[in-house]
Design a protein around this motif. Structure first.
Motif, PDB file in Angstrom:
ATOM      1  N   ARG A 333     -19.272   2.571  21.997  1.00 20.01           N
ATOM      2  CA  ARG A 333     -19.837   2.766  23.257  1.00 20.01           C
ATOM      3  C   ARG A 333     -20.786   1.422  23.564  1.00 20.01           C
ATOM      4  O   ARG A 333     -20.923   0.713  24.386  1.00 20.01           O
ATOM      5  CB  ARG A 333     -20.585   4.038  23.659  1.00 20.01           C
ATOM      6  CG  ARG A 333     -21.421   4.168  24.831  1.00 20.01           C
ATOM      7  CD  ARG A 333     -22.081   5.279  25.204  1.00 20.01           C
ATOM      8  NE  ARG A 333     -22.790   5.116  26.477  1.00 20.01           N
ATOM      9  CZ  ARG A 333     -23.891   5.927  26.964  1.00 20.01           C
ATOM     10  NH1 ARG A 333     -24.224   6.907  25.872  1.00 20.01           N
ATOM     11  NH2 ARG A 333     -24.443   6.035  28.006  1.00 20.01           N
ATOM     12  N   GLY A 334     -21.627   1.264  22.217  1.00 18.57           N
ATOM     13  CA  GLY A 334     -22.248   0.164  22.413  1.00 18.57           C
ATOM     14  C   GLY A 334     -21.690  -1.129  22.356  1.00 18.57           C
ATOM     15  O   GLY A 334     -22.240  -2.213  22.925  1.00 18.57           O
ATOM     16  N   ASN A 335     -20.780  -1.194  21.586  1.00 19.50           N
ATOM     17  CA  ASN A 335     -19.941  -2.655  21.612  1.00 19.50           C
ATOM     18  C   ASN A 335     -19.364  -2.853  22.933  1.00 19.50           C
ATOM     19  O   ASN A 335     -19.245  -4.131  23.239  1.00 19.50           O
ATOM     20  CB  ASN A 335     -18.691  -2.486  20.681  1.00 19.50           C
ATOM     21  CG  ASN A 335     -19.257  -2.548  19.133  1.00 19.50           C
ATOM     22  OD1 ASN A 335     -20.220  -2.642  18.692  1.00 19.50           O
ATOM     23  ND2 ASN A 335     -18.402  -2.523  18.023  1.00 19.50           N
ATOM     24  N   LEU A 336     -18.825  -2.042  23.524  1.00 22.86           N
ATOM     25  CA  LEU A 336     -18.310  -2.027  25.089  1.00 22.86           C
ATOM     26  C   LEU A 336     -19.240  -2.387  25.971  1.00 22.86           C
ATOM     27  O   LEU A 336     -19.175  -3.423  26.859  1.00 22.86           O
ATOM     28  CB  LEU A 336     -17.613  -0.777  25.593  1.00 22.86           C
ATOM     29  CG  LEU A 336     -16.231  -0.750  24.892  1.00 22.86           C
ATOM     30  CD1 LEU A 336     -15.727   0.799  25.323  1.00 22.86           C
ATOM     31  CD2 LEU A 336     -15.196  -1.649  25.342  1.00 22.86           C
ATOM     32  N   CYS A 337     -20.510  -1.846  25.845  1.00 19.83           N
ATOM     33  CA  CYS A 337     -21.681  -2.269  26.362  1.00 19.83           C
ATOM     34  C   CYS A 337     -21.817  -3.647  26.397  1.00 19.83           C
ATOM     35  O   CYS A 337     -22.098  -4.579  27.251  1.00 19.83           O
ATOM     36  CB  CYS A 337     -22.835  -1.280  26.037  1.00 19.83           C
ATOM     37  SG  CYS A 337     -24.384  -2.098  26.384  1.00 19.83           S
ATOM     38  N   GLU A 338     -22.148  -4.135  25.357  1.00 17.87           N
ATOM     39  CA  GLU A 338     -22.446  -5.419  25.039  1.00 17.87           C
ATOM     40  C   GLU A 338     -21.494  -6.535  25.459  1.00 17.87           C
ATOM     41  O   GLU A 338     -21.650  -7.598  25.870  1.00 17.87           O
ATOM     42  CB  GLU A 338     -22.786  -5.692  23.197  1.00 17.87           C
ATOM     43  CG  GLU A 338     -24.117  -4.811  22.971  1.00 17.87           C
ATOM     44  CD  GLU A 338     -24.196  -4.611  21.682  1.00 17.87           C
ATOM     45  OE1 GLU A 338     -23.363  -5.329  20.714  1.00 17.87           O
ATOM     46  OE2 GLU A 338     -25.241  -4.422  21.050  1.00 17.87           O
ATOM     47  N   ARG A 361     -21.163  -4.721  36.403  1.00 12.13           N
ATOM     48  CA  ARG A 361     -21.045  -3.055  36.680  1.00 12.13           C
ATOM     49  C   ARG A 361     -20.321  -2.231  35.602  1.00 12.13           C
ATOM     50  O   ARG A 361     -20.951  -1.121  35.436  1.00 12.13           O
ATOM     51  CB  ARG A 361     -20.166  -3.007  37.911  1.00 12.13           C
ATOM     52  CG  ARG A 361     -20.794  -3.601  39.079  1.00 12.13           C
ATOM     53  CD  ARG A 361     -19.744  -3.339  40.546  1.00 12.13           C
ATOM     54  NE  ARG A 361     -20.495  -3.317  41.695  1.00 12.13           N
ATOM     55  CZ  ARG A 361     -20.010  -4.077  42.781  1.00 12.13           C
ATOM     56  NH1 ARG A 361     -19.030  -4.531  42.733  1.00 12.13           N
ATOM     57  NH2 ARG A 361     -20.660  -3.882  43.612  1.00 12.13           N
ATOM     58  N   LEU A 362     -19.684  -2.973  34.657  1.00 13.67           N
ATOM     59  CA  LEU A 362     -18.982  -2.226  33.686  1.00 13.67           C
ATOM     60  C   LEU A 362     -20.239  -1.963  32.630  1.00 13.67           C
ATOM     61  O   LEU A 362     -20.155  -0.880  31.816  1.00 13.67           O
ATOM     62  CB  LEU A 362     -17.925  -2.880  33.045  1.00 13.67           C
ATOM     63  CG  LEU A 362     -16.475  -2.999  33.989  1.00 13.67           C
ATOM     64  CD1 LEU A 362     -15.647  -3.795  33.510  1.00 13.67           C
ATOM     65  CD2 LEU A 362     -16.000  -1.569  34.043  1.00 13.67           C
ATOM     66  N   ALA A 363     -21.011  -3.013  32.493  1.00 11.22           N
ATOM     67  CA  ALA A 363     -22.112  -3.072  31.463  1.00 11.22           C
ATOM     68  C   ALA A 363     -23.035  -1.695  31.726  1.00 11.22           C
ATOM     69  O   ALA A 363     -23.250  -0.913  31.080  1.00 11.22           O
ATOM     70  CB  ALA A 363     -22.719  -4.203  31.294  1.00 11.22           C
ATOM     71  N   VAL A 364     -23.412  -1.669  33.250  1.00 10.52           N
ATOM     72  CA  VAL A 364     -24.132  -0.461  33.580  1.00 10.52           C
ATOM     73  C   VAL A 364     -23.420   0.864  33.316  1.00 10.52           C
ATOM     74  O   VAL A 364     -24.123   1.516  32.911  1.00 10.52           O
ATOM     75  CB  VAL A 364     -24.527  -0.816  34.908  1.00 10.52           C
ATOM     76  CG1 VAL A 364     -25.330   0.642  35.453  1.00 10.52           C
ATOM     77  CG2 VAL A 364     -25.444  -2.084  35.086  1.00 10.52           C
ATOM     78  N   ARG A 365     -22.226   0.948  33.549  1.00  8.47           N
ATOM     79  CA  ARG A 365     -21.802   2.065  33.549  1.00  8.47           C
ATOM     80  C   ARG A 365     -21.299   2.425  31.741  1.00  8.47           C
ATOM     81  O   ARG A 365     -21.650   3.650  31.551  1.00  8.47           O
ATOM     82  CB  ARG A 365     -20.078   1.999  33.895  1.00  8.47           C
ATOM     83  CG  ARG A 365     -19.378   3.397  33.815  1.00  8.47           C
ATOM     84  CD  ARG A 365     -17.723   3.087  34.240  1.00  8.47           C
ATOM     85  NE  ARG A 365     -17.760   2.433  35.451  1.00  8.47           N
ATOM     86  CZ  ARG A 365     -16.607   1.834  36.010  1.00  8.47           C
ATOM     87  NH1 ARG A 365     -15.463   1.951  35.440  1.00  8.47           N
ATOM     88  NH2 ARG A 365     -16.753   1.352  37.232  1.00  8.47           N
TER      89      ARG A 365
END
Length: 388
Positions: A333-338, A361-365
């Motif tokens: 989850r953290g990696n996808l955020c970053e 938008r994907l980062a916020v999600r």
């Protein structure tokens, strides 16, 4: 969340041990052995302490209890000298000679944590608690083990028990607040950081961590104030420079952002996140990229190396996103955020506004709210006139 991922504290509290039989040795007129006992017990440091403990360990006329204490004290000296492997071996021997040495289990457990062996650490802390259920330190340390494993419920329970046993345990409040942050319980986190600061108003970690809570709640002014206070208390503490610099990055004073992010990158030259942000700040200020020049100092074998390669033009954003996948759900989850956030910044630099918007938008999600990338993504969307 915080670039160097060290928002929690460890607490060894390993006091100097007094060797059993020292008074008898003095009475028998053996000053050399008495001096060894004194030096091994903490009067000496470094190689002198190690040598004194070694002589006691090798003296087979000494009692098992005295030799166990010497192993324990030598382990502390090895830790002080940076040799954790030797320290681990000495704790093993100390426990073999004295299976009821609570402190040895506590301290060996911390070494297991350093090695990433969380289950072994928790077993040692379990044994320490079994031997002395009134010792707040053991519950605190086991809370560290659960926190490292991502077991927030057990971590909260152990930190809370440590606080019950010692209501002035500032570090336990700080670390429990950090776990509350991770759980999204920001008001409870702030209450813990408030108490940690009340107990020690000069502790920079608590201000830094409270700033994360304020940022997650959308209170940028209080976040920046707490980051600034952390810096005032410890000008070498890198985290608040990086986080405060990101708030400035989206504000009206880009020079402040560049100053903070450059300072962070200077204090932690091997940190890829700081290197990326310092480069973004420099580019935004009209300067040239220096990322390639500093890349040799970064560990390019692990995350977030794919993001560095993306900004260097060696890897596509799509490849960086693919590399973000991880077998551990919390890291994925953290990696996808970053990956989504920095892909958005990459597309912004290239003038691809539509692609940048999609990745913000994907980062916020994907981003946990206590990640600085969540704060940055929401600020980026607002700057583009879009509601996060």
């Amino acid at each position: 969340m915080m670039f160097d991922r060290r928002p929690i504290e460890r607490s060894i509290q390993a006091g100097h041990r007094v060797l059993a039989g020292l008074v008898v040795l003095l009475a028998l007129g053996a000053p050399t052995l008495a001096e060894d006992g004194d030096d091994c017990g903490g009067a000496a440091a470094g190689s002198q302490r190690i040598a004194a403990c070694t002589r006691i360990i090798e003296d087979r006329t000494r009692s098992p209890g005295s030799r166990a204490i010497a192993y324990h004290n030598r382990a502390i000296a090895w830790i002080d000298s940076g040799d954790n492997d030797q320290a681990m071996a000495d704790y093993d021997n100390a426990i073999a000679l004295d299976p009821n040495d609570t402190d040895a289990y506590n301290e060996r457990g911390l070494l297991w944590l350093e090695k990433g062996k969380n289950d072994s650490a928790i077993r040692d802390f379990d044994r320490a608690i079994e031997l002395d259920s009134g010792k707040a330190l053991a519950f605190y340390n086991r809370g560290l083990g659960w926190a490292h494993k991502g077991d927030d419920a057990h971590a909260i329970a152990d930190y809370s028990h440590a606080i019950e046993l010692d209501p002035a345990y500032m570090e336990a409040y700080n670390n429990r607040g950090f776990v509350f942050n991770r759980m999204g319980e920001f008001d409870r986190a702030i209450a813990d950081f408030d108490e940690a600061i009340r107990l020690n108003p000069r502790h920079p970690f608590a201000y830094n961590n409270r700033a994360i809570s304020w940022g997650a709640k959308g209170d940028a002014e209080r976040a920046v104030a707490d980051y600034s206070q952390a810096i005032t208390l410890d000008p070498t503490y890198v985290n608040p420079y990086g986080s405060r610099g990101i708030y400035y990055f989206y504000g009206p004073e880009p020079a402040k952002a560049q100053a903070d992010l450059t300072t962070a990158a200077t204090l932690a030259p091997d940190n890829a996140y700081y290197a990326i942000w310092a480069d973004l700040a420099e580019l935004r200020g009209g300067g040239a990229s220096h990322l390639r020049r500093v890349a040799s100092k970064l560990d390019m074998t692990r995350w977030p190396a794919p993001l560095v390669r993306m900004f260097l033009g060696e890897q596509s954003p799509e490849a960086a996103l693919a590399a973000a996948d991880d077998l551990v759900p919390s890291r994925r989850r953290g990696n996808l955020c970053e990956a989504n956030f920095y892909a958005a910044e990459f597309h912004q630099l290239k003038g691809n506004a539509d692609k940048a918007l999609r990745h913000y938008r994907l980062a916020v999600r994907h981003c946990p709210r206590d990640f600085i990338e969540y704060v940055a993504a929401t600020k980026s969307l607002r700057a583009l006139g879009v509601t996060p």
